[in-house]
Write a protein that holds these residues in place. Sequence first.
Motif, PDB file in Angstrom:
ATOM      1  N   TYR A   1      60.360  42.433  44.992  1.00  0.00           N
ATOM      2  CA  TYR A   1      61.006  42.255  46.329  1.00  0.00           C
ATOM      3  C   TYR A   1      62.462  41.755  46.049  1.00  0.00           C
ATOM      4  CZ  TYR A   1      56.543  43.169  48.379  1.00  0.00           C
ATOM      5  OH  TYR A   1      55.318  43.422  48.881  1.00  0.00           O
ATOM      6  N   ARG A   2      62.714  40.988  45.065  1.00  0.00           N
ATOM      7  CA  ARG A   2      64.086  40.395  44.517  1.00  0.00           C
ATOM      8  C   ARG A   2      64.710  41.600  44.189  1.00  0.00           C
ATOM      9  NH1 ARG A   2      67.893  38.205  46.576  1.00  0.00           N
ATOM     10  NH2 ARG A   2      69.268  37.568  44.895  1.00  0.00           N
ATOM     11  N   LEU A   3      64.187  42.400  43.468  1.00  0.00           N
ATOM     12  CA  LEU A   3      64.901  43.557  42.962  1.00  0.00           C
ATOM     13  C   LEU A   3      65.268  44.472  43.797  1.00  0.00           C
ATOM     14  CD1 LEU A   3      63.044  44.381  39.366  1.00  0.00           C
ATOM     15  CD2 LEU A   3      65.345  43.431  39.902  1.00  0.00           C
ATOM     16  N   LEU A   4      64.528  44.740  44.866  1.00  0.00           N
ATOM     17  CA  LEU A   4      64.632  45.412  45.846  1.00  0.00           C
ATOM     18  C   LEU A   4      65.837  45.082  46.877  1.00  0.00           C
ATOM     19  CD1 LEU A   4      61.069  46.699  47.244  1.00  0.00           C
ATOM     20  CD2 LEU A   4      62.862  48.009  46.092  1.00  0.00           C
ATOM     21  N   ALA A   5      65.859  43.602  47.175  1.00  0.00           N
ATOM     22  CA  ALA A   5      67.113  43.117  47.858  1.00  0.00           C
ATOM     23  C   ALA A   5      68.426  43.132  47.101  1.00  0.00           C
ATOM     24  CB  ALA A   5      66.589  41.522  48.018  1.00  0.00           C
TER      25      ALA A   5
END
Length: 129
Positions: free
Chosen positions: A3-7
């Motif tokens: 999710y952090r990578l997506l953000a």
Amino acid sequence: MIYRLLADGMMILHGAFLLFFVIGGFLAWKWRRVIWAHLAVGLWNITIVLLDFECPVTGVEKHWMRKGGEEPYAGGYIKHYLDGTIWPAGYTWLAEIVGFALLVISYIGLYFVSRHSRRTREDSVESRT
């Protein structure tokens, strides 16, 4: 982690979108078809500025931050990442004016570049006959 990578990916995409807003009209001088995407981006940005609402791309980034266990930043993308970094804090209004002025200048330049290209092609055709 994902999710952090997506953000982070959304943050980079958003930055690219804003960069395209600033330089896309000039890119159209060389690659004419770019103008249609740039017109859409320009209209999108004008709408967001005039109606003063949060960009949905910012909302998606914040969504992925929350899913990744992070606290999303307050305010919008520009206030968080650019205001006080790229230009002095509190001068987003001036950055918006400069951005839209560059859009107009690039379109005026595109008109003259296109006109010159058209004349050059017409002269070339006439010289062959």
